[in-house]
Design a protein around this motif. Structure first.
Motif, short mmCIF file in Angstrom:
data_model
loop_
_atom_site.label_atom_id
_atom_site.label_comp_id
_atom_site.label_asym_id
_atom_site.label_seq_id
_atom_site.Cartn_x
_atom_site.Cartn_y
_atom_site.Cartn_z
N TYR A 247 0.85 -1.19 0.00
CA TYR A 247 0.00 0.00 0.00
C TYR A 247 0.89 1.24 0.00
N ASP A 266 -4.61 -7.23 4.85
CA ASP A 266 -6.03 -7.11 4.55
C ASP A 266 -6.26 -5.81 3.80
N GLU A 267 -7.50 -5.50 3.51
CA GLU A 267 -7.83 -4.28 2.79
C GLU A 267 -7.37 -3.05 3.59
N GLU A 269 -8.85 -0.33 4.27
CA GLU A 269 -9.88 0.19 5.17
C GLU A 269 -9.84 -0.48 6.54
N PRO A 275 -8.70 3.70 0.66
CA PRO A 275 -8.35 2.73 -0.38
C PRO A 275 -7.72 3.37 -1.61
#
Length: 312
Positions: A247, A266-267, A269, A275
């Motif tokens: 990220y 994980d995502e 968020e 995002p």
């Protein structure tokens, strides 16, 4: 101001863009959350070195997260995210680096919870821990809106708030796509991570990276960190952790890549990260052009009106 209407090509060298003809190699942080143990050594080291005011002394109700979020007095924040897992996921392989003692049942072998351990309570909980920090964006909107020049790009490619120039207007607070910058009550100034600018000038690593016992926080030249991070993701995928992702590492993203990027499990968020972050000032040049055109049209109409009265 950088033209935010042409962000298709990333600015790989923000220090040069800021006017530094000669400067050191761009440096930053790579935070590998898969080996963060939530010890908060980074938070303590950051506060000690930068002489930050105390905070987080009251229970927040957010697990072991006593500081809650990044702020004017918390430049490193360790998030604790508890996830309930189905029984089929409890046997995930350990996520630590080779030789860390991770076992196949998700525990570390010393009684502490691993990536998928129930934590001794039999609840089927995975703990996601991440040390958050200012991203030192390649395209930093906070630089665009600061009216006093308190926010500057340094020779290292980082973004710095000059305390003695900041007037506390707070324009930078909503401009930051990550919600990093904050105004300190009682002081009135804006504050955030400096990436230990004083230590960089002396050839030292930032305090948080120096204190991290698991090397979850890694400091160095940004290009080297990106290559290291890509190898780490491949390693985790081979070990069965298919949710591992990077990220903020991509120079082609909405902010031109971050000077501090993360490996997440994980995502975004889930960790409280947007995002798809964008440069919040990207439309300012177009807005100024439209405003100038509107002003020109209004002036022309006024001139026509006065000319008509003159003829009468």
């Amino acid at each position: 101001m950088v033209d935010r209407t042409s962000l298709s090509g990333p600015l790989e060298d923000p220090a040069a863009d800021a006017g530094y003809a000669e400067h050191p190699e761009r440096v930053g942080f790579f935070t590998d959350t898969s080996i963060c143990i939530g010890c908060k050594a980074c938070e303590v080291a950051c506060k000690e070195w930068n002489l930050l005011p105390e905070d987080g002394l009251e229970l927040t109700g957010m697990s072991y997260d006593n500081t809650g979020d990044l702020g004017a007095s918390t430049w490193r924040h360790v998030a604790f995210v508890e996830q309930e897992l189905p029984a089929t996921d409890l046997g995930m392989p350990g996520l630590g680096p080779p030789g860390d003692g991770s076992t196949g049942d998700g525990s570390t072998g010393d009684g502490s919870p691993g990536d998928g351990s129930p934590g001794g309570g039999g609840g089927g909980v995975r703990w996601l821990m991440s040390s958050d920090v200012c991203k030192h964006c390649t395209h930093a909107a906070c630089l665009d809106v600061c009216p006093t020049g308190a926010l500057i790009r340094t020779e290292h490619g980082t973004v710095l708030v000059q305390d003695d120039v900041c007037n506390g207007c707070g324009y930078c607070v909503p401009a930051c796509p990550y919600g990093v910058i904050d105004i300190r009550p009682g002081d009135g100034g804006a504050f955030k991570c400096t990436l230990c600018q004083d230590r960089l000038g002396a050839g030292l690593a930032p305090a948080c990276a120096t204190a991290c016992p698991t090397e979850s926080i890694q400091y160095g030249p940004l290009d080297e960190l990106r290559a290291r991070a890509a190898r780490r993701v491949d390693e985790l995928h081979e070990r069965g952790e298919t949710g591992a992702r990077l990220y903020g590492h991509d120079p082609g993203d909405g902010v031109g890549g971050d000077g501090a990027f993360f490996l997440l499990l994980d995502e975004p968020e889930v960790y409280g990260l947007p995002p798809d972050p964008v440069v919040t000032t990207r439309d300012l040049p177009a807005m100024w052009r439209h405003a100038a055109a509107a002003a020109g049209t209004a002036a022309a109409l006024v001139a026509v009106c006065f000319a008509g009265r003159g003829r009468r």
